[in-house]
Design an enzyme around this catalytic site. Sequence first.
Site, PDB file in Angstrom:
ATOM      1  N   SER A 151     -52.161 -96.296   9.775  1.00 16.85           N
ATOM      2  CA  SER A 151     -51.912 -95.081  10.558  1.00 16.85           C
ATOM      3  C   SER A 151     -53.095 -94.847  11.479  1.00 16.85           C
ATOM      4  O   SER A 151     -54.221 -95.248  11.174  1.00 16.85           O
ATOM      5  CB  SER A 151     -51.753 -93.873   9.625  1.00 16.85           C
ATOM      6  OG  SER A 151     -51.801 -92.655  10.345  1.00 16.85           O
ATOM      7  N   TYR A 164     -54.988 -89.342   2.505  1.00 16.51           N
ATOM      8  CA  TYR A 164     -54.117 -90.156   3.352  1.00 16.51           C
ATOM      9  C   TYR A 164     -54.942 -91.019   4.300  1.00 16.51           C
ATOM     10  O   TYR A 164     -54.742 -92.237   4.407  1.00 16.51           O
ATOM     11  CB  TYR A 164     -53.174 -89.246   4.141  1.00 16.51           C
ATOM     12  CG  TYR A 164     -52.163 -89.976   4.990  1.00 16.51           C
ATOM     13  CD1 TYR A 164     -51.006 -90.496   4.419  1.00 16.51           C
ATOM     14  CD2 TYR A 164     -52.359 -90.131   6.355  1.00 16.51           C
ATOM     15  CE1 TYR A 164     -50.066 -91.166   5.192  1.00 16.51           C
ATOM     16  CE2 TYR A 164     -51.427 -90.796   7.136  1.00 16.51           C
ATOM     17  CZ  TYR A 164     -50.282 -91.309   6.555  1.00 16.51           C
ATOM     18  OH  TYR A 164     -49.358 -91.973   7.330  1.00 16.51           O
TER      19      TYR A 164
END
Length: 259
Positions: A151, A164
């Site tokens: 990401s 995350y």
Amino acid sequence: MAFQPFDLTGKMAVVTGGNGGIGLGMAEGLAAAGADVAIWGRNASKNASALERLKAHGTRVEALEVDVSDEQAVVDAMAESLSRLGRIDTCIANAGVGGGAPLTEQTTEQWRKVTTVNLDAVFWTFREASKHMVERSENGEKGGSLLVTSSVSAIHGAPQNQAYAATKAGVLAMVRGTAVELARHGIRANAVLPGWIATEMTERLQNWDAFNEKAIGRVPMRRWGEGEDFAGIAVYFASDASKFHTGDSVVIDGGYSIF
């Protein structure tokens, strides 16, 4: 004979989290290019729906109900995928979860939930796929492709999403180490870094007017990404066109990170 580097006829692929979003977009690209594909997902009904979509491409497709947060489930699913497909040429570790909170309020339980799925499970998935690929190499057939969905959170600040972001940065280091270690077997390892993509994980943000104005309004392409935007990169890394491309991180975010 025409140059056909992206023809995946005869290739076999596994895509974790392949029943929706980016994973399904990747799986559709692979199937459309001629690959046989096994998708993994926790939700049986989503698996069934994805399976029907993939069957339209005319290749063999399989769906396995797998919880990648369970190490033994990953081990068993890889063995089952290998049994069904006969071989695994490409393994895409795409399954992931979100979930954040202000740093001062985050619990260890919340941290572990994210890190187990987004980091530990990638390790287990790559490890099990690599065992097969290395064994095949030692029997005289080198090659294979490992791909992980990271990401852009790995490379820019992600407030209230430390777990995350940490996992998405961690898999980049995992890819680089794996790429160097397994290169002698002809096995490549790479990562894709999505930006703002319209998936179940971002559903709340998609319906938030202020976010669409301030964040998506900054995306040079002026839109949310879609799962189908990842079909091409999946085909590229599964194909012989990428046979000398390893240890890399490819950003697909409509230009958001550079603007």
